[in-house]
Design a protein around this motif. Structure first.
Motif, short mmCIF file in Angstrom:
data_model
loop_
_atom_site.label_atom_id
_atom_site.label_comp_id
_atom_site.label_asym_id
_atom_site.label_seq_id
_atom_site.Cartn_x
_atom_site.Cartn_y
_atom_site.Cartn_z
N GLU A 48 -0.49 -1.08 -7.21
CA GLU A 48 0.38 -0.18 -7.98
C GLU A 48 0.59 -0.71 -9.40
O GLU A 48 0.60 0.06 -10.36
CB GLU A 48 1.72 -0.02 -7.28
N ARG A 49 0.75 -2.01 -9.53
CA ARG A 49 1.00 -2.60 -10.85
C ARG A 49 -0.25 -2.67 -11.72
O ARG A 49 -0.15 -2.76 -12.94
CB ARG A 49 1.63 -3.98 -10.67
N ALA A 92 -2.77 -0.30 -11.41
CA ALA A 92 -3.39 1.03 -11.47
C ALA A 92 -3.38 1.64 -12.87
O ALA A 92 -2.35 1.72 -13.53
CB ALA A 92 -2.67 1.97 -10.51
#
Length: 228
Positions: A104-105, A107
């Motif tokens: 997520e970080r 992406a």
């Protein structure tokens, strides 16, 4: 004990604000560092990871880090380098439990590290093992960037480049501090590249061909392991 931190910073580095729109990335950056049990990403494991998100205009957005348990009986590797013992890692989450948070970080951002090929391959291989796909297209290596800028330094180590840009190292070979230092170096390099009109030395790293190559190498690595 597990160390898992997540914070958001509103501090903006003005040195690079508004720079590099023409030659850089509007996607923003994810600066990452790992500590590992060894040097082979197909046989060794990640034991600490830290990520700093920086916007395209140089604003610090978030900081995140965690220790990672490499598995029961796995030697933590060069404790004299990273300082992390089996006892330190015993209560930490395994990589599979933090893989989604890491993805997520990262992406949609440019992956940044000092010696990026090393950090990227470790994180990519660990994510492959965990069954989590990283939405990353390319990386930007602050060491390679220093070479492109022809900095007048005796070598391209993190410590040397940090000293060149007067960035203080507080705890070498700690993923959190190394990521802070790499992020500060990145901002200074981006400013230098903007002044010089230099195109950023981005390197494609996660195409279908790259993913297939990692899969094949993981397969051969398993075959090459001695039986117990």
């Amino acid at each position: 004990m597990s160390v898992l931190t997540d914070s958001v910073s509103t501090v903006t580095t003005t040195e690079s604000r508004g720079r590099n729109d023409a030659r850089g990335s509007r996607r923003g950056y994810a600066v990452l560092d790992v500590e590992t049990t060894g040097l082979d990403p197909y046989r060794d494991r990640v034991i600490q990871v830290a990520i700093r998100q920086i916007s395209a205009d140089g604003a610090a957005e978030s900081e995140w880090e965690t220790l990672v348990n490499p598995g029961a009986g796995v030697d933590p590797g060069p404790v004299e380098v990273h300082g992390l013992t089996s006892a330190d890692l015993a209560g930490a989450p395994p990589f599979r439990d933090v893989a989604a948070a890491i993805a997520e970080r990262l992406a949609g951002r440019v992956f940044v590290a000092h010696n990026a090929a090393f950090d990227w391959t470790f994180v990519a291989v660990e994510s492959d093992r965990a069954g989590v796909r990283l939405e990353v297209l390319d990386w930007l290596c602050t060491m390679r960037f220093a070479k492109a800028l022809a900095l007048d330094v005796p070598d391209k180590s993190l410590a040397t480049i940090a000293a060149y840009y007067t960035v203080e190292q507080l705890k070498a070979h700690d993923a959190g501090d190394d990521t802070r230092v790499a992020a500060e170096i990145l901002l200074r390099e981006l400013a230098d590249a903007d002044r010089a009109g230099l195109t950023l030395p981005l390197v494609a790293c996660n195409s279908a061909r790259h993913r297939l190559k990692r899969t094949v190498r993981r397969w051969f690595s398993r075959l090459a392991r001695p039986s117990r």
